[in-house]
Each structure stands twice: as C-alpha cells, then as structure tokens.
Design a protein around this motif. Structure first.
Motif, mmCIF file in Angstrom:
data_model
loop_
_atom_site.group_PDB
_atom_site.id
_atom_site.type_symbol
_atom_site.label_atom_id
_atom_site.label_comp_id
_atom_site.label_asym_id
_atom_site.label_seq_id
_atom_site.Cartn_x
_atom_site.Cartn_y
_atom_site.Cartn_z
ATOM 1 N N GLU A 396 4.733 -0.459 -26.576
ATOM 2 C CA GLU A 396 4.186 0.603 -25.735
ATOM 3 C C GLU A 396 4.861 0.600 -24.371
ATOM 4 N N GLN A 397 4.888 1.803 -23.789
ATOM 5 C CA GLN A 397 5.532 1.996 -22.492
ATOM 6 C C GLN A 397 4.571 2.739 -21.569
ATOM 7 N N LEU A 398 4.475 2.281 -20.327
ATOM 8 C CA LEU A 398 3.632 2.922 -19.318
ATOM 9 C C LEU A 398 4.510 3.546 -18.246
ATOM 10 N N ASP A 399 4.098 4.748 -17.814
ATOM 11 C CA ASP A 399 4.831 5.447 -16.757
ATOM 12 C C ASP A 399 3.815 6.063 -15.803
ATOM 13 N N LEU A 400 4.208 6.281 -14.554
ATOM 14 C CA LEU A 400 3.295 6.771 -13.518
ATOM 15 C C LEU A 400 3.914 7.919 -12.744
ATOM 16 N N ASP A 401 3.073 8.945 -12.478
ATOM 17 C CA ASP A 401 3.461 10.043 -11.599
ATOM 18 C C ASP A 401 2.329 10.247 -10.599
ATOM 19 N N VAL A 402 2.664 10.347 -9.308
ATOM 20 C CA VAL A 402 1.664 10.418 -8.240
ATOM 21 C C VAL A 402 1.918 11.625 -7.355
ATOM 22 N N ASP A 403 0.833 12.326 -6.975
ATOM 23 C CA ASP A 403 0.869 13.356 -5.944
ATOM 24 C C ASP A 403 0.164 12.823 -4.709
ATOM 25 N N GLY A 404 0.632 13.271 -3.536
ATOM 26 C CA GLY A 404 -0.017 12.822 -2.315
ATOM 27 C C GLY A 404 0.826 13.100 -1.090
ATOM 28 N N THR A 405 0.503 12.404 -0.038
ATOM 29 C CA THR A 405 1.248 12.545 1.210
ATOM 30 C C THR A 405 2.657 12.000 1.035
ATOM 31 N N ASP A 406 3.499 12.296 2.010
ATOM 32 C CA ASP A 406 4.866 11.788 1.953
ATOM 33 C C ASP A 406 4.873 10.260 1.878
ATOM 34 N N ASP A 407 3.971 9.624 2.629
ATOM 35 C CA ASP A 407 3.923 8.157 2.608
ATOM 36 C C ASP A 407 3.541 7.641 1.228
#
Length: 429
Positions: A396-407
């Motif tokens: 299995e493989q995990l991946d992440l995508d995040v929205d938010g402030t520039d920091d």
C-alpha cells in the motif's frame, strides 16, 4: 482390632473411588459438551517501509488492535428454560519496546509508533482488550462490561470476502509514521510543540479524539451496556451506551441479492464529549459533541468468487468548534477482487483497494491547514489453508494533498509518499 480398623478404611476407599468415578464422568460429559472455549488468532508479519528518505524491514505483530493477535476465553451456561448466560475475556499480545513506551510496554507499532524506533522492538506484553458477561433468551441478549459496542467494526465486517486481516478501511499500517520531505518534520503549534508530522495527523477521528485511523472511528472496546435485539430474519439490530455519554445503534443485513451474497451494515454513534481535537483552544470551557454515520456494502458471487466492498464514514462536530478546524469529515474505502479455490490448498484471494480520507486534519487549522486529502492505494494476495492459516502479501501507498495558507502549503506541498509492504501469516485456533 485390625479387622475393625480395616472397615472404615475400606469405606473411605470406596467413597473416594465413587467420587473419582463421578468426577471423571462429569469431566467426560464436559469434554463432550464444554461450557467454555479458547479461541482467537495470532497475526505476525515481516514489514518493509520506504518513506522517501529511508527504508527498513522489521518483524512485528501486524494490523493494529482487534485484527492483530488476540486470545479469547469464553463460556456459556443454561440457567433455566429460555435463559442463558455467558462470559468473554479477550487479551492481546503486543509487540513492545520498554525503552519507548512507559505504559506497560503495550503498543501496536504500525498504528502508534514510527519508523525511527521500529527496529528496536524486542519482547512484548499482554493487554486486556475486553471482559464482559451476558444474559440472553428469546427476548435478545444484554451484555455488560468492557466490550465491542454496536458500531465497533461496522465498516469492517460487511466485507463478504472476509479478506480483512490483510486490509480494511481503517488505516492500521503507517498511521504513526513520520512524514518525510520538505519541512513536515518541523511543523509546530503556537507553543512550539511539534504537530502535524505523522500520517495519523491527517486521518484524525472525532468520535475518539486523537485516534488516527480514518475509518472505524468508534472502533474501540468500551465499558458499557449493549442490547442485541432478537434476530429478525436476515436483520440484526443492537443498541448501546458506553462511558462517558456515548450512544450508538447499528443494523446489519445479510442475504441474497439474486445469486450474490450481500451484506449491508449501517451504524450511528453520538459522543457527548467527542471532538476535543477540533475544540476552540482559546476557550478553557470548550464543549463539543460528535456524531458518526458509517455505511458498508459488500457483494460476492459464490460461483465466480468476484467480490467488492464499499465503506463511507461521515463525522460531524458540534458546539465550541474552533473556527480554524473542520467540523465535518468524510472517508471512503473500496475493495475489488476475487476469492476462489484455484488449487487444492484452499482459497486464493487477490484484490485492489482505494481509500480517500478528506479533511481529517483535526487541530492543524492553527498552522494554516484548511483542507486535506490522504489517498491510499494498495493490492494484496492471500492464500488460505483451510480455515486455520492465511498467508498474505500486501502493498500500500499513502499520499497527501493539503490546502491552506502559503505557510501551510510550503510545509506539506512536497511530502514524500509512504510505501509499505507486509508479508504476514495469521493462524486461527
């Protein structure tokens, strides 16, 4: 005198012999129809990980609690016509590291540990999972004690293929692992404490604050009382109350859909003290409650062996929820495959899986996260040897995508994928 002394001795010997005979007869009857039982399974694996910066292989207990190794002592007794009682005591062997944990060495490494200390896991311990007593009859069954509540595993056991020891919607592998790449190791809150640096930080449950497994968010044993209604054909319903002010209800349906074997599970849980991980940290008297709805649907063709299962979970937090936190989350998991006896050894199963865990970032709004998506892809091959042994390989493989402030995006934009391979064996007894 010698003759008189022999008479009581002979009587005593006769009495002892009779008692021994009766005892052996009773033991023989118990052996035929025992009122107690020992059952369970042992689940061990060799697990390999590659987090983008390093890799290693370790031997440890696999697949989290409840699906990891467990031993159950249970018994039943008929009290009178139409009334019976029984007990259940379940313990779990744990992998452990006395230099890492300070709580009796009880730890499930792939859920609660990280890759920096896995190679030092030696030895182990045993922990109590559940202990309960029940009374039952034509009117149903009431269970009191530390037990599996109605919505525990509601999004797990609706899989008709029962290929659950290698993979379920709850993320039991890699949850506690550190994320690598960019600046993820250095994310901190306003107090300077490290946060948001594990995969579990982005698959947080609200009903059980702090538990990062994504799905099965009431999936722990709790002290409480549970009532299972009498079975209504293919439908079973259970309701429960657990400490502290946690209520749940679940319904399960099993039957035929044409020639297919079908299962449908639905459960609702309310926790009057849930959602602490999304509470307003500036309010010392923050008061939150949570609701969880989980649905699982599974179908399997007994002729071809083709199967599929789909799970959806929705959680909401109410009350003093922080403006920086997400008060609603959704998680999805699906599995498609085939299980069939292709050889005389027993069934062989192969499946692919996909999971998506949305906005389960908990309190990470305080560092600028406004949305998150963890995706999980995998495949598994299982070989069954009758009903006693399963050998399995799982990737299995995990991946992440995040929205938010520039920091926030600068911290999480280039997180490395986590790759996990497990070669495991489960022995049932």
């Amino acid at each position: 005198m010698q003759t008189r002394n022999k008479v009581p001795a002979l009587r005593a010997a006769t009495l002892i012999a009779a008692m021994t005979c009766l005892s052996q007869t009773a033991l023989a009857e118990d052996a035929i129809t025992p009122s107690w039982n020992i059952s369970g399974w042992i689940n061990e694996s060799m697990s390999y990980y590659d987090d983008g910066e390093g890799s290693d292989m370790v031997q440890l207990s696999d697949n989290g609690t409840t699906l990891g190794s467990r031993i159950t002592f249970s018994g039943t007794a008929s009290l009178m016509d139409g009334l019976n009682a029984g007990f259940d005591v379940t313990i779990e062997p744990f992998s452990g590291n006395p230099n890492f944990t300070g709580n009796g060495n009880q730890i499930t490494p792939l859920v609660f540990s990280n890759q920096d200390n896995l190679d030092s896991f030696n030895g182990g311990d045993i922990g109590l999972l559940g202990t309960s007593v029940f009374f039952g009859g034509d009117w149903g069954k009431v269970t009191v004690g530390l037990q599996s509540m109605p919505t525990d595993n509601i999004g797990v056991l609706g899989d008709p293929s029962m290929t659950i020891w290698s993979g379920v919607g709850a993320m039991f592998r890699g949850s506690g692992f550190f994320m690598r790449g960019n600046e993820a190791d250095y994310a901190t809150n306003s107090d300077g404490a490290a946060i948001g640096n594990t995969w579990g930080s982005f698959i947080q449950c609200m009903t059980i604050p702090g538990l990062g497994i994504g799905i099965d968010c009431n999936g722990v044993y709790r002290n409480g009382i549970r009532y299972d209604l009498p079975a209504m054909g293919p439908v079973s319903i259970a309701v429960g109350y657990a400490n502290d002010d946690i209520y749940d209800i679940a319904a399960k349906v099993s039957g035929k859909v044409g020639r297919l074997d079908g299962k449908f599970h639905i459960g609702y849980a309310y926790n009057a003290d849930g959602g602490a991980n999304v509470a307003d940290e500036n309010n010392a008297n923050a008061d939150t409650d949570t609701e969880m709805l989980t649905v699982q649907i599974g179908l399997m063709d007994p002729e071809t062996g083709l199967f599929g299962a789909f799970t959806w979970q929705h959680e909401e937090a109410n009350g003093d929820v922080s403006a920086l936190a997400e008060d609603e989350t959704d998680a999805y998991y699906t599995k498609l495959g085939i299980r069939k006896a292709f050889t005389p050894l027993g069934d062989t199963a192969f499946y692919v899986e996909y999971g998506q865990y949305n906005d389960q970032f908990g309190a990470l709004g305080q560092i600028g996260v406004t949305g998150s998506e963890v995706t999980r892809t995998g495949a598994a091959l299982e070989q069954y040897f009758g009903s006693k042994v399963i050998l399995y390989g799982k990737y299995e493989q995990l991946d992440l995508d995040v929205d938010g402030t520039d920091d926030a995006e600068s911290i999480y934009d280039d997180i490395d994928e986590l790759n996990l391979v497990s070669l495991g064996v489960t022995y049932f007894f």
